[in-house]
Design a protein around this motif. Structure first.
Motif, mmCIF file in Angstrom:
data_model
loop_
_atom_site.group_PDB
_atom_site.id
_atom_site.type_symbol
_atom_site.label_atom_id
_atom_site.label_comp_id
_atom_site.label_asym_id
_atom_site.label_seq_id
_atom_site.Cartn_x
_atom_site.Cartn_y
_atom_site.Cartn_z
ATOM 1 N N UNK A 282 0.781 -1.326 0.009
ATOM 2 C CA UNK A 282 -0.085 -0.058 0.074
ATOM 3 C C UNK A 282 0.748 1.300 -0.087
ATOM 4 N N UNK A 283 2.309 1.251 0.132
ATOM 5 C CA UNK A 283 3.067 2.099 0.383
ATOM 6 C C UNK A 283 4.229 1.938 -0.496
ATOM 7 N N UNK A 284 4.157 1.975 -1.867
ATOM 8 C CA UNK A 284 5.312 1.367 -2.571
ATOM 9 C C UNK A 284 6.631 2.354 -2.619
ATOM 10 N N UNK A 285 6.504 3.459 -2.015
ATOM 11 C CA UNK A 285 7.683 4.148 -1.904
ATOM 12 C C UNK A 285 8.560 3.925 -0.507
ATOM 13 N N UNK A 286 7.860 2.836 0.289
ATOM 14 C CA UNK A 286 8.444 2.345 1.522
ATOM 15 C C UNK A 286 8.765 0.954 1.334
ATOM 16 N N UNK A 287 9.882 0.528 1.837
ATOM 17 C CA UNK A 287 10.247 -0.990 1.816
ATOM 18 C C UNK A 287 10.835 -1.453 3.210
ATOM 19 N N UNK A 288 10.756 -2.810 3.461
ATOM 20 C CA UNK A 288 11.536 -3.366 4.359
ATOM 21 C C UNK A 288 12.725 -3.964 3.777
ATOM 22 N N UNK A 289 14.134 -3.888 4.578
ATOM 23 C CA UNK A 289 15.176 -4.258 3.747
ATOM 24 C C UNK A 289 16.010 -5.115 4.877
ATOM 25 N N UNK A 290 16.300 -6.294 4.609
ATOM 26 C CA UNK A 290 16.672 -7.082 5.855
ATOM 27 C C UNK A 290 18.323 -7.168 5.433
ATOM 28 N N UNK A 291 19.040 -6.800 6.283
ATOM 29 C CA UNK A 291 20.742 -6.796 6.110
ATOM 30 C C UNK A 291 21.214 -7.974 6.458
ATOM 31 N N UNK A 292 22.553 -8.297 6.571
ATOM 32 C CA UNK A 292 22.932 -9.419 7.059
ATOM 33 C C UNK A 292 22.966 -9.657 8.379
ATOM 34 N N UNK A 293 23.217 -8.734 9.222
ATOM 35 C CA UNK A 293 23.279 -8.587 10.757
ATOM 36 C C UNK A 293 22.717 -7.105 11.165
ATOM 37 N N UNK A 294 22.666 -7.217 12.436
ATOM 38 C CA UNK A 294 22.271 -5.762 13.066
ATOM 39 C C UNK A 294 23.220 -4.729 12.954
ATOM 40 N N UNK A 295 24.649 -5.173 13.035
ATOM 41 C CA UNK A 295 25.552 -4.172 12.743
ATOM 42 C C UNK A 295 25.656 -3.441 11.436
ATOM 43 N N UNK A 296 25.398 -3.998 10.363
ATOM 44 C CA UNK A 296 25.283 -3.648 8.896
ATOM 45 C C UNK A 296 24.040 -2.798 8.878
ATOM 46 N N UNK A 297 22.810 -3.153 9.482
ATOM 47 C CA UNK A 297 21.791 -2.471 9.492
ATOM 48 C C UNK A 297 21.964 -1.179 9.990
ATOM 49 N N UNK A 298 22.707 -1.075 11.337
ATOM 50 C CA UNK A 298 22.940 0.088 12.257
ATOM 51 C C UNK A 298 24.000 0.912 11.274
ATOM 52 N N UNK A 299 24.760 0.604 10.539
ATOM 53 C CA UNK A 299 25.590 1.326 9.745
ATOM 54 C C UNK A 299 24.676 2.043 8.465
ATOM 55 N N UNK A 300 24.021 1.179 7.786
ATOM 56 C CA UNK A 300 22.952 1.784 6.573
ATOM 57 C C UNK A 300 22.235 2.844 7.342
ATOM 58 N N UNK A 301 21.687 2.759 8.526
ATOM 59 C CA UNK A 301 20.867 3.583 8.851
ATOM 60 C C UNK A 301 21.539 4.921 9.532
ATOM 61 N N UNK A 302 22.676 4.667 9.856
ATOM 62 C CA UNK A 302 23.528 5.929 10.521
ATOM 63 C C UNK A 302 23.852 6.848 9.376
#
Length: 441
Positions: A282-302
């Protein structure tokens, strides 16, 4: 029978160091444990007191204990061969360990003068010089065998045969904290002026892996980095749960690996390996992205949260979902969910990969690599200009023409160029590798 005594150290810093050190390593005098804590007294008056002989004997015993028992000789001096230089090996290198991380850890035990990092026998190693051999001894006793991050990056610390280090360049591989005027060296990233100033001020340390370590709020740094409060000589931020010590706060802020990204399309692959993507129905400009682990997710977010792309501000937050679920067999998904866990384009599959050491915030300057010999600077400039980007500057690395730097018109352009041209086929079985650089041309 229990005895109580007061000891006045040479400085308040020395007293803090001693109390913090022996909180986790109880000293013994004549096989009896000695417990050390702060006193309400600011100064001791010892003139003309009786029993001065016993006082001097106790003082000598304390000095011997402070030198570490087996680490000291009978006269209270360090044993020969114990220099202020430590050799450090990081085993089980699953996450990147930088020069700044080592400085942050080892400066808890005294003033760090110089650090040189290198790879030998496929192991990340470092030489670190303290101002005082006693600091080196305390660091070795406390840190040898401990983990920097949970269950990985184990420190092996020993004395070096060297008594002094000769540092020629200040960059991400070596640093002389007493000579902030040293050049960066040919082809090496230069130190950020704010970072240089921060290292000149006691107690403020910055990590280039912004957010990965989960440190406290940044203190006056222009980049989206995170830093940590320290107290010279103190072990306060170090905790010892069980038999393994890990740095307090080193667990990532993101407790799992799934991000919610709004205003697509940022390329988070530069900060980690993307395993799954689900575009919201319903919101195609939004997405869930699963990284390899939490540290990589934190890097991408930061690094990506708040950046601009296609005129929109990218928003990256931690999702409440712990995994991105793939559609069940026969379930209609309209192609909105993809699994990239087996992609050959992952940059960080190999533990301890050098790619971990080249993670930087988005910048207008891009680092290009895997360039075949037949490709000239004009071909690469035309590749970027022909795709619609403003090329302001370009240069090959002098010692390695497989790599180059290219400066575009803006950070937003560089983000889009990385999305468009990373893995571009240059021929001769070479695909262009594109990442952000902290250097400028």
């Amino acid at each position: 029978m229990n005895f109580t005594a007061f000891i006045e150290m040479a400085s308040e810093e020395a007293a803090i160091t001693m109390v913090n050190y022996y909180t986790t390593a109880t000293p013994h005098v004549r096989n009896q444990p000695v417990y050390i804590q702060y006193s309400n007294h600011r100064e001791l008056k010892t003139d003309n007191l009786p029993n001065q002989g016993r006082v001097q004997a106790a003082l000598q015993a304390v000095n011997a204990v402070a030198l570490g028992g087996s680490a000291s000789g009978g006269d209270g001096t360090l044993m020969p061969g114990q220099s202020p230089v430590l050799r450090i090996i990081v085993e089980n290198l699953f996450y990147p360990v930088s020069l700044e991380v080592l400085h942050q850890i080892f400066s808890k035990f005294g003033t760090v003068l110089k650090i040189i990092t290198f790879t030998k026998n496929n192991q990340f190693q470092a030489l670190l010089q303290y101002a005082d051999p006693m600091n080196a001894h305390h660091a070795k006793v406390t840190l040898d065998g401990q983990n920097i991050y949970n269950a990985c990056c184990t420190l092996r610390v020993e004395f070096s045969k060297l008594t002094s280090l000769n540092v020629k360049y200040n960059n991400d591989k070596s640093r002389d904290f007493t000579r902030l005027d040293l050049p960066s060296g040919d082809g090496q990233p230069t130190m950020d002026p704010a970072l240089t100033a921060a290292f000149g001020a006691p107690g403020i340390i910055s990590s280039p892996y912004a957010g990965a370590a989960g440190f406290g709020p940044a203190i006056g740094f222009p980049q989206a980095g995170l830093s940590m409060h320290t107290m010279t000589g103190a072990l306060g931020p170090l905790a010892m749960p069980g038999s393994r010590m890990t740095l307090h706060g080193m667990a990532p802020i993101a407790v799992h690996a799934v991000l919610l990204v709004s205003n697509l399309n940022p390329d988070v692959r530069v900060y980690g390996d993307v395993h799954r993507v689900k575009i919201l129905f319903n919101k195609k400009e939004n997405a869930l992205i699963q990284m390899a682990d939490a540290t990589q997710a934190q890097l991408a977010m930061s690094h990506l949260n708040g950046q601009r792309l296609h005129g929109k501000v990218i928003r990256v937050t931690v999702s409440k979902h712990q995994t991105v679920q793939l559609p069940r067999e026969g379930q209609e998904d309209q192609g909105l969910t993809k699994d990239f866990s087996g992609s050959p384009l992952h940059r960080f599959k190999k533990p301890g990969s050098k790619n971990f050491q080249n993670i930087f915030p988005p910048s207008a300057t891009l680092h290009l690599s895997n360039i075949p010999p037949s490709i000239t600077d004009d071909i690469l400039k035309e590749l970027f200009a022909g795709t619609g980007y403003t090329v302001k500057a370009f240069k090959f690395f002098q010692k390695d023409r497989k790599m180059a730097l290219i400066q575009l018109g803006s950070v937003e352009e560089a983000i889009q160029a990385l999305i468009d041209l990373h893995n571009h086929d240059l021929g001769e079985n070479h695909h262009l590798r594109v990442s952000f650089s902290k250097s400028t041309i």
